[in-house]
Design an enzyme around this catalytic site. Structure first.
Site, PDB file in Angstrom:
ATOM      1  N   GLU A 179       4.039   1.095   2.177  1.00 48.86           N
ATOM      2  CA  GLU A 179       5.236   0.815   2.645  1.00 48.86           C
ATOM      3  C   GLU A 179       6.398   1.158   1.675  1.00 48.86           C
ATOM      4  O   GLU A 179       6.809   1.053   0.689  1.00 48.86           O
ATOM      5  CB  GLU A 179       5.651  -0.866   3.388  1.00 48.86           C
ATOM      6  N   CYS A 189       1.011  -0.929   0.126  1.00 49.93           N
ATOM      7  CA  CYS A 189      -0.313   0.067   0.103  1.00 49.93           C
ATOM      8  C   CYS A 189       0.840   1.114  -0.169  1.00 49.93           C
ATOM      9  O   CYS A 189       0.702   2.385  -0.967  1.00 49.93           O
ATOM     10  CB  CYS A 189      -1.218   0.323   1.357  1.00 49.93           C
TER      11      CYS A 189
END
Ligand code: SF4
Lengths: 787, 264
Positions: free
Chosen positions: A433, A431
């Site tokens: 990171e 997402c």
């Protein structure tokens, strides 16, 4: 796109997601051989991969330019019973659930019933885990205080570095042999374990060469029957490419894509790691091949585009491995989070944007596919043209690409101890990171339900949903006379459950390191070969374990409500507030309206609320950051939810911010849905008040009505908004550009909106594939923009 | 000193260069039938009841439209967007209502903005005594000047005041070389006709003028506000101009050598 790509794309869209029993059957057959159990575990794993690659069914579709499927055909998804063995009931749920279903045929069920389930029950990682985990952990898990990423899927969350495009399997095997030669059995007490691990890696590399060879033969066999001379030449070339890569390093653009694709298949066949695998900085990796060939005249821009489009379709053919139970609730999507990075800086810190960056953005816009996900890295050094081009795609409203702050990511990674060069070679995956691509094992261990901690604190450790004393008694809040006392109790509760989560994670990590190494993934991530140690056991150069906080917006508004209305203005006593919560505000609608509309809210650039965002962020950071794991990783925090804010919300009764029982929490670091009333710049100001650099990623969702983009200046002004956020060290921002009206229509006439893609949280999804709760939430989020 | 402000809106992108913060000052001498800010017409704060959903019920909450603020308070709120101004070359826009109705206060706010090096824009209907108008207009970095109709009788009928003072201030501003964007609302049945628009274009100098023209097609968006405030809406039967009509109107000005933008 040309006719060939159009057809391939349509085939991919039309393919039905289904479970393939093939891999489960092969892996079970392999492990049932009596000779296997005596072998060292990494060797078993290398051999298992080789066994699969030798025997799996091959698929090569009409007109394909990139060969290779994980399953026997597009969207036929394998299972990984050695990780988590599905019961017959799981298979039934997968087959019949209304959303994110996978069809399961009779044959697969029979295979599971007769072979897979009997063999793997009690043997798979998940069963090991749940046997070993203490009751305190299980109780917290069941209460919805945290989730566990590694119960159904393997650690992963990593991304290819330069090495993947620069070395072939033969080169890796040479590196492995060298490392084997260097082992010092005299002084190094781990030498034997290292030798076993390295042997496993070598077998895994061989497995890839076997697979490519089989594809080469398959393609060669198709040549005689091929009537079209153009396609014949193509097949000849593709067969030659499969003979060459991944055994040897690629030399052309086409070879580079096919090479990566085989490696991708290797990683996602070996195990089912989270976020599949990811070529990362694609415009950087492909640039040498592209520019060289363009100059030499062996490649045109059109052909490069076609190849990239074919490459895109391969990702879309590969939905996430099936998830059930809590894992399905926290990540309820077919998307498997491969996030292609474009832009950013080079290792020396200079602007990395090149012609390919724009070409890839063209491909993203034209393909308009769910997978792969895409993002733009925006550094202060990158030209505005990059962000303007990205916004032109964003405004078409399919949620891609998301936008990341390169300069923040580099700082985050350096704070964690990476060298500047390794940090700049990184980016974001999954997402949101942050990671050092090619050199880091950064593993997300699970979501953490911050508002549940608050609820437990409000109830002196008792869970109002179950009536059980789930947490420690941190004091009766009705007796607190200051806000500080409340805050101290909250921190105690937080630390208690963070400790339980970390203890569990440590144990789980050890089980993975021992029972389920990933020698193939290890061979491509530095410095696993050099260290003779597996990716899952701390072999990478950098090791990080994340615990992702959920519900920052909800938390902030709850603390603000308590601080302002209970302690500062004394409008309600704590006892009264607790009473309202207990009855879900029924009969207290006037009080509820005050909490909802007359109390400061996060997302409005109002310090009265925003101080509490900072307070929550810091408390969470202090509870976790820098704690050590057995593989030598440091625990760090992130703020992202995927779809977990819906699940976590279902585990919490009414809260002081006026959120009713069971409703979703806020997502990422976004404000509570509808609580931000002062426009996007105020949201950004609020969100920038805590220090993103101390996290490994935060997720901010913004919505814009399509109307906003009616004139050209909107693109420039949105670009400036993003630049301003990044100047304040914001990590990431993503946009939904779709009207609430459209969404409402789509909910009532799904058949007419089968192509509608929306941004969820860190990824895009088909609106029709979302659960009703998520659909509702996204409509609410969007609606407010149009007021 | 305090002024009456009924909203301060950040990330305003259609009223001047860059990303702006719009300060809405309460009170207006006009009563345009199509006014999109009916809550800003009266100079005093007004109490209203707003219905809000709460737990399946609808709760009536008292709200005040209009807040008495000091210039320093206004400046503090505006300056929250400093970073956006810097990124975009934006600034503050004084609008309303009509900022000139609170000329002292607007002047004091302007002064604070200038000290902070913030770009200032005045959004005005132009209906004020020349010296009042000039106090603010002469120091604004940009003026958004609303021009509704050339004909005084029609102007009177639809806005409640004659057009003379407006046209005088406009002409003086052109003469003085103030940085101007002339905003013309396009309203069917009022001024959306070729004839009228040609006459209005005639007011502006065709050559040697640095100003621009901004055409604002009428939008029914304000209707629900009237309902909420319990006011009658004088424009119920008016339709929104079509894209072709807007383009036609733009062409009239473009043909005459003006720089034209539409929408806002
Ligand atoms: S001048 Fe503007 S604020 Fe005043 S009545 Fe007319 S439209 Fe409304």
């Amino acid at each position: 796109m040309n006719e060939r790509i159009r057809l391939l794309r349509q085939n991919s869209l039309d393919a039905v997601n289904r479970i393939s029993g093939e891999r489960a059957g092969l892996v079970t057959g392999f492990y049932r051989q009596p000779s296997i159990a005596a072998l060292p575990v990494p060797v078993q794993r290398g051999m298992a991969l080789k066994h699969i690659m030798q025997h799996k069914g091959l698929y090569f579709g009409q007109g394909e330019l990139i060969a290779g499927e994980r399953g026997p055909e597009p969207k036929a998804v394998p299972t990984y019973p050695e990780v988590c063995v599905h019961s017959l009931q799981d298979l039934e749920i997968l087959d019949s659930r209304p959303k994110v279903s996978y069809k399961v045929d009779e044959e697969t069920r029979a295979l599971y019933r007769d072979e897979v389930i009997p063999f793997w029950t009690g043997r798979c990682v998940r069963d090991h885990m749940f046997k070993a985990l203490p009751d305190t952990w299980k109780q917290a898990y069941q209460a919805g205080i945290f989730t566990e990423f590694m119960e159904q899927r393997a650690p992963g969350h990593t991304v290819a570095g330069e090495k993947v495009f620069g070395k072939g399997m033969n080169d890796l095997m040479a590196d492995i042999d060298q490392a084997l030669d260097k082992l010092d059995y005299l002084n190094d007490m781990e030498a034997l374990a290292k030798a076993e691990e390295l042997q496993g890696m070598r077998l895994a590399c061989e497995a890839l060469v076997v697979l490519a060879g089989r594809y080469a033969s398959l393609i060669e066999a198709r040549i005689p029957a091929e009537k079209d001379p153009g396609r014949r030449d193509e097949l000849l070339e593709m067969a030659a490419i499969c003979r060459k890569v991944p055994a040897n390093a690629p030399e052309t653009f086409h070879e580079a894509l096919q090479h990566y694709w085989f490696i991708h298949l290797g990683v996602i066949t070996e195990l089912n790691p989270w976020d599949s695998f990811n070529p990362g900085r694609l415009d950087q990796h492909l640039w040498p091949f592209y520019s060289r060939e363009l100059a030499a005249g062996t490649l045109t821009k059109e052909r490069a585009t076609e190849l990239l489009q074919a490459f895109w379709i391969k990702f879309n053919n590969h939905p996430a491995p099936p998830k059930v139970g809590v894992t399905a609730q926290e990540s309820n999507t077919y998307t498997d989070f491969c996030l292609i990075n474009v832009g950013g800086v080079k290792a020396d810190g200079s602007d990395a944007v090149n012609e390919l960056s724009y070409l890839i953005l063209d491909v993203i816009e034209e393909m308009r596919l769910l997978q792969p996900s895409s993002m733009v890295q925006l550094s202060k050094k990158n030209p505005d043209a990059l962000i303007h081009r990205a916004i032109r795609i964003i405004k078409t409203g399919f949620g891609q690409p998301s936008v990341f702050n390169t300069d923040a990511i580099v700082q985050e990674l350096m704070r964690q101890g990476k060298t500047p060069e390794d940090a700049r070679r990184g980016g974001a995956s999954g997402c949101v990171e942050a990671g050092a691509f090619g050199t880091e094992a950064y593993i997300l261990t699970g979501y953490f339900n911050l508002p549940k901690i608050l609820e437990l604190t409000l109830n002196n450790g008792r869970d109002p949903l179950t009536g059980e004393q789930t947490g420690p008694q941190t004091g009766d809040p009705a007796l607190f006379s200051t806000y500080d006392e409340f805050q101290i109790a909250f921190r105690k509760m937080l630390q208690h459950f963070v400790d339980i989560k970390i203890a569990g994670s440590n144990l789980i990590e050890k089980i993975w390191a021992t029972h389920m190494p990933a020698p193939f993934l290890s061979s491509i991530i530095d410095d696993c070969i050099l260290n003779g140690r597996d990716y899952n056991a701390g072999g990478a150069r950098y090791n990080t374990s994340y615990i992702q906080g959920v519900g920052l917006g909800t938390m902030t508004d709850c603390l603000t409500a308590i601080h302002e209305q209970v302690f500062r203005h004394k409008r309600y006593s704590m006892a009264n507030l607790l009473k309202m919560l207990a009855v879900n505000f029924e009969g207290y609608e006037d009080e509820l309206a005050v909490l909802l509309y007359k109390t400061p809210k996060y997302g409005n650039d109002d310090d009265l609320a925003d101080v509490h965002a900072k307070e929550v962020f810091e408390a969470y950071f202090e509870a976790i950051d820098g704690r050590k794991s057995p593989r030598g990783a440091a625990y760090r925090i992130e703020m992202l939810p995927t779809t977990c804010h819906v699940y976590f919300g279902s585990k919490i009764n009414a809260l002081p911010d006026g959120r009713l029982a069971g409703k979703p929490l806020s997502e990422g670091i976004s404000p509570v849905q509808g609580a931000d009333r002062k426009g996007p710049s105020a949201v950004i100001k609020s969100a920038a008040k805590f220090d993103h650099i101390k996290s490994g990623g935060t997720l901010l969702n913004q919505k814009f009505s399509p109307d906003f983009f009616r004139d050209e200046t909107a693109i420039v002004k949105l670009g400036q908004l993003i630049r301003a956020y990044f100047r304040m060290d914001g990590h990431h921002i993503q946009f939904n550009v779709v009207s609430a009206d459209t969404l409402r229509k789509a909910r009532h006439h799904p058949e007419a909106f089968s192509n509608l893609i929306v941004r969820v949280a860190g990824y895009s999804d088909y609106f029709n594939d979302l659960t009703p709760e998520l659909q509702e939430e996204i409509i609410r989020r969007t609606e407010q923009e149009q007021m | 000193m305090k002024g009456c402000v009924f909203d301060i809106r950040h990330y305003s992108v259609h009223d001047g260069p860059g990303i702006r913060t719009a300060v809405f000052l309460k009170g207006c001498p006009l009563r345009c039938r199509w006014c999109h800010n009916p809550e800003g017409l009266e100079p005093e704060p007004v109490e209203v009841c707003r219905e809000r959903p709460a737990g399946g019920k609808t709760i009536r909450l008292a709200e005040t439209i209009g807040k008495l603020m000091t210039p320093a308070e206004v400046a503090e709120e505006v300056m929250k967007s400093r970073i956006f101004f810097e990124e975009s070359g934006g600034g503050v826009t004084f609008t309303g209502g009509e900022p000139l109705m609170q000329v002292e206060f607007t002047e004091a706010c302007m002064h604070l903005m200038e000290t902070g090096n913030i770009h200032t824009t005045l959004d005005t209907c132009g209906y004020a005594l020349p010296d009042v108008y000039n106090r603010i207009a002469a120091r604004a970095n940009l003026i958004l000047f609303d021009l509704k109709h050339y004909d005084s009788g029609i102007h009177q009928r639809y806005t409640g005041v004659p057009s003379g003072p407006v046209l005088a201030n406009l002409r003086a501003s052109i003469e003085a070389g103030f940085p101007l964007i002339v905003r013309i609302p396009l309203i069917p049945g009022f001024n959306l006709s070729t004839d009228t628009l040609i006459r209005m274009a005639g007011i502006l100098p065709a050559t040697g003028w640095s100003g621009q023209v901004n055409l604002l097609p009428y939008h029914r968006i304000a209707m629900h506000k009237y309902e909420k405030l319990g006011l009658g809406y004088g424009m119920k039967d008016i339709r929104q101009p079509s894209a072709a009509e807007v383009e036609q109107a733009a062409e009239i000005f473009r043909e005459r050598g003006f720089v034209v933008t539409t929408g806002g």
